[in-house]
Design an enzyme around this catalytic site. Sequence first.
Site, mmCIF file in Angstrom:
data_model
loop_
_atom_site.group_PDB
_atom_site.id
_atom_site.type_symbol
_atom_site.label_atom_id
_atom_site.label_comp_id
_atom_site.label_asym_id
_atom_site.label_seq_id
_atom_site.Cartn_x
_atom_site.Cartn_y
_atom_site.Cartn_z
ATOM 1 C CE1 TYR A 156 104.588 17.026 3.119
ATOM 2 C CE2 TYR A 156 104.583 18.888 1.576
ATOM 3 C CZ TYR A 156 105.228 18.157 2.584
ATOM 4 O OH TYR A 156 106.446 18.609 3.281
ATOM 5 C CE LYS A 160 109.139 18.459 0.474
ATOM 6 N NZ LYS A 160 109.769 19.658 0.058
HETATM 7 N N1 LIG Z 1 107.310 22.211 8.615
HETATM 8 C C1 LIG Z 1 107.660 20.842 9.013
HETATM 9 O O1 LIG Z 1 107.467 20.299 9.864
HETATM 10 C C2 LIG Z 1 108.280 20.446 7.693
HETATM 11 C C3 LIG Z 1 109.018 19.054 7.808
HETATM 12 C C4 LIG Z 1 109.728 18.484 6.981
HETATM 13 C C5 LIG Z 1 110.084 19.324 5.996
HETATM 14 N N2 LIG Z 1 109.552 20.386 5.436
HETATM 15 C C6 LIG Z 1 110.136 21.152 4.399
HETATM 16 O O2 LIG Z 1 110.532 22.454 4.509
HETATM 17 C C7 LIG Z 1 110.240 23.345 3.491
HETATM 18 C C8 LIG Z 1 109.574 24.769 4.093
HETATM 19 O O3 LIG Z 1 108.475 24.230 4.937
HETATM 20 P P1 LIG Z 1 107.715 25.216 5.820
HETATM 21 O O4 LIG Z 1 107.272 24.610 7.162
HETATM 22 O O5 LIG Z 1 108.572 26.408 6.302
HETATM 23 O O6 LIG Z 1 106.719 25.728 5.132
HETATM 24 P P2 LIG Z 1 106.221 27.276 4.927
HETATM 25 O O7 LIG Z 1 104.617 27.028 4.213
HETATM 26 O O8 LIG Z 1 106.113 28.204 5.890
HETATM 27 O O9 LIG Z 1 107.098 27.738 3.773
HETATM 28 C C9 LIG Z 1 107.043 27.628 2.396
HETATM 29 C C10 LIG Z 1 107.229 28.916 1.719
HETATM 30 O O10 LIG Z 1 107.266 28.448 0.182
HETATM 31 C C11 LIG Z 1 106.531 29.497 -0.519
HETATM 32 N N3 LIG Z 1 105.755 29.105 -1.665
HETATM 33 C C12 LIG Z 1 104.709 28.343 -1.761
HETATM 34 N N4 LIG Z 1 104.408 28.161 -2.884
HETATM 35 C C13 LIG Z 1 105.341 28.995 -3.735
HETATM 36 C C14 LIG Z 1 105.423 29.335 -5.058
HETATM 37 N N5 LIG Z 1 104.365 28.799 -5.909
HETATM 38 N N6 LIG Z 1 106.249 29.999 -5.602
HETATM 39 C C15 LIG Z 1 107.270 30.613 -4.478
HETATM 40 N N7 LIG Z 1 107.336 30.235 -3.242
HETATM 41 C C16 LIG Z 1 106.152 29.290 -2.713
HETATM 42 C C17 LIG Z 1 105.304 29.908 0.664
HETATM 43 O O11 LIG Z 1 105.048 31.327 0.408
HETATM 44 C C18 LIG Z 1 106.306 30.060 1.874
HETATM 45 O O12 LIG Z 1 106.993 30.919 2.161
HETATM 46 C C19 LIG Z 1 108.991 22.716 2.654
HETATM 47 O O13 LIG Z 1 109.792 21.865 1.448
HETATM 48 C C20 LIG Z 1 108.557 21.546 3.542
HETATM 49 O O14 LIG Z 1 108.140 20.309 2.653
HETATM 50 C C21 LIG Z 1 108.893 21.145 6.600
HETATM 51 C C1 LIG Z 2 95.195 13.969 16.731
HETATM 52 C C2 LIG Z 2 95.469 15.302 16.898
HETATM 53 C C3 LIG Z 2 95.440 15.323 18.492
HETATM 54 O O1 LIG Z 2 95.934 16.233 19.067
HETATM 55 C C4 LIG Z 2 97.039 15.510 16.680
HETATM 56 C C5 LIG Z 2 97.173 15.706 14.970
HETATM 57 C C6 LIG Z 2 98.805 15.991 14.908
HETATM 58 C C7 LIG Z 2 98.949 15.967 13.369
HETATM 59 C C8 LIG Z 2 98.232 17.010 12.782
HETATM 60 C C9 LIG Z 2 100.691 15.672 13.185
HETATM 61 C C10 LIG Z 2 101.417 14.625 13.916
HETATM 62 C C11 LIG Z 2 102.525 14.387 12.792
HETATM 63 C C12 LIG Z 2 102.487 15.906 11.797
HETATM 64 C C13 LIG Z 2 103.353 15.662 10.682
HETATM 65 C C14 LIG Z 2 104.786 15.386 10.946
HETATM 66 O O2 LIG Z 2 105.299 16.273 11.839
HETATM 67 C C15 LIG Z 2 105.648 15.774 9.825
HETATM 68 C C16 LIG Z 2 105.225 16.207 8.740
HETATM 69 C C17 LIG Z 2 106.070 16.521 7.467
HETATM 70 C C18 LIG Z 2 106.391 17.690 6.854
HETATM 71 O O3 LIG Z 2 106.831 17.944 5.709
HETATM 72 C C19 LIG Z 2 105.034 18.528 6.548
HETATM 73 C C20 LIG Z 2 104.013 18.571 8.066
HETATM 74 C C21 LIG Z 2 104.067 17.128 8.419
HETATM 75 C C22 LIG Z 2 103.085 16.125 7.614
HETATM 76 C C23 LIG Z 2 103.327 17.018 9.750
HETATM 77 C C24 LIG Z 2 101.794 17.603 9.818
HETATM 78 C C25 LIG Z 2 100.976 17.268 11.144
HETATM 79 C C26 LIG Z 2 101.011 16.145 11.998
HETATM 80 C C27 LIG Z 2 100.473 14.896 10.830
#
Ligand SMILES: NC(=O)c1ccc[n+]([C@@H]2O[C@H](COP(=O)([O-])OP(=O)(O)OC[C@H]3O[C@@H](n4cnc5c(N)ncnc54)[C@H](O)[C@@H]3O)[C@@H](O)[C@H]2O)c1
Ligand SMILES: C[C@@H](CO)CCC[C@@H](C)[C@H]1CC[C@H]2[C@@H]3[C@H](O)C=C4C[C@@H](O)CC[C@]4(C)[C@H]3CC[C@]12C
Length: 380
Positions: A156, A160
């Site tokens: 992952y 990214k």
């Molecule tokens: N959730 C977090 O903590 C977090 C933190 C930093 C960055 N991000 C980034 O934010 C963005 C959104 O993340 P999220 O948490 O909303 O995840 P999410 O899984 O809720 O949303 C991702 C969306 O992408 C769609 N998708 C997946 N594969 C696809 C494909 N092949 N074709 C078209 N659509 C597709 C999924 O159906 C989903 O609706 C991502 O790029 C993720 O890397 C998330």
């Molecule tokens: C050891 C457990 C006892 O409670 C707690 C585990 C927590 C982990 C599952 C999460 C801690 C940090 C998170 C990640 C962080 O918030 C940022 C992220 C970047 C985003 O692009 C994707 C999700 C994630 C990797 C997120 C995933 C969950 C954690 C590792």
Amino acid sequence: MTAGSGQVYVVTGGCGFLGSHLVRMLLEHEKNISEIRVFDLHLDESLRTLSNDRVRVRLISGDISRLADVQEALHGSHLVIHTASLVDVWGRVPASKITEVNVTGTENVLQACKEEGVQYLVYTSSMEVVGPNIHGDHFYRGNEDTEYRIYHKEPYPLSKAKAEKLVLEANGIKIKGGKMLYTCSLRPTGIYGEGHELMKQFHRQGLRTGRCVFRALSPAIEHGRVYVGNVAWMHLLAARQLQIHPSTLGGQVYFCYDSSPYKSYEDFNMEFLSACGFKIIGSRPLVPYFLLYLLALLNVLLQWVLHGFITYAPILNPYTLAVASTTFTVQTDKAEKHFGYQPLYAWEEAKMRTITWVKSLEVSGKDLKDVGEKSNYCCS
Ligand SMILES: NC(=O)c1ccc[n+]([C@@H]2O[C@H](COP(=O)([O-])OP(=O)(O)OC[C@H]3O[C@@H](n4cnc5c(N)ncnc54)[C@H](O)[C@@H]3O)[C@@H](O)[C@H]2O)c1
Ligand SMILES: C[C@@H](CO)CCC[C@@H](C)[C@H]1CC[C@H]2[C@@H]3[C@H](O)C=C4C[C@@H](O)CC[C@]4(C)[C@H]3CC[C@]12C
């Protein structure tokens, strides 16, 4: 040209956690768009009802890893906000699939921008393109220029980082019609808020243990978190300003941040869970780190043994433990300096909105039934 004036925006991954908040944010705050194309593999039909007399919300079912789907979705559009991604650090999907969606999918978006003459692309990257690395190097109140030993092994974060590099390198390329493509990349830290799947899991897990959360992480380890509404707001502003000041934003990366407090991952989650009667047990980790690590390794072994029979993907694995156990907080004002970003939601409002949502998980009762909870039992 002023930003807006009947523009067509494409939001890839627009049915996801961040994507759906972004669609609603655009509808409410971006006055110069006439159509929002929500491109996703899994459509959320409820978004279709958000159309109003000014803006049409058009759901487009498609696979980001198929160039033809992306070309069709981008045809005639003005700007793309690319959030579609497979967010998996638990081994739910093969590494090849993560690369196919997150890297090839981004290549397809760039190719389609070039061929369809789409001039503006905002990419949703992640803090993970920086870290934390598995060496445990803390990133304490860092910014976009902070030196850090970046080391990716997991599919992952690797995907990214590769995707973000492609997006930034594409800034300034010639596209159809002789124009140039302008790109920028936003790096959210851990996003929280209404609809966060991981929070649902923590809530369900806590119900199974009598609303007790047993501390596993050191409270001294701080993890930066950012409210989903502010991440959506930053995307909207970046999209707007990239059109007005492409030479300022083009090719730039911006951490997403707001006034959410720096806390350990568990203590931060308790800001919301405690409003539902959850209590965290222990002022320091109840089990030594090596035992947690052994449990994480056991989860990897079980995942391997069960592979092909069931998808066993527990929250805890060596990677998530390493990330959770390493401080990663950002302190920056680059987005404010470059495009006037200020969080739309203060911490107290972000907190209350999230608490209201977590409480709704209880009202639905589904979670309670799933874990056979009879009453609001609170551990002492
Ligand atoms: N959730 C977090 O903590 C977090 C933190 C930093 C960055 N991000 C980034 O934010 C963005 C959104 O993340 P999220 O948490 O909303 O995840 P999410 O899984 O809720 O949303 C991702 C969306 O992408 C769609 N998708 C997946 N594969 C696809 C494909 N092949 N074709 C078209 N659509 C597709 C999924 O159906 C989903 O609706 C991502 O790029 C993720 O890397 C998330
Ligand atoms: C050891 C457990 C006892 O409670 C707690 C585990 C927590 C982990 C599952 C999460 C801690 C940090 C998170 C990640 C962080 O918030 C940022 C992220 C970047 C985003 O692009 C994707 C999700 C994630 C990797 C997120 C995933 C969950 C954690 C590792």
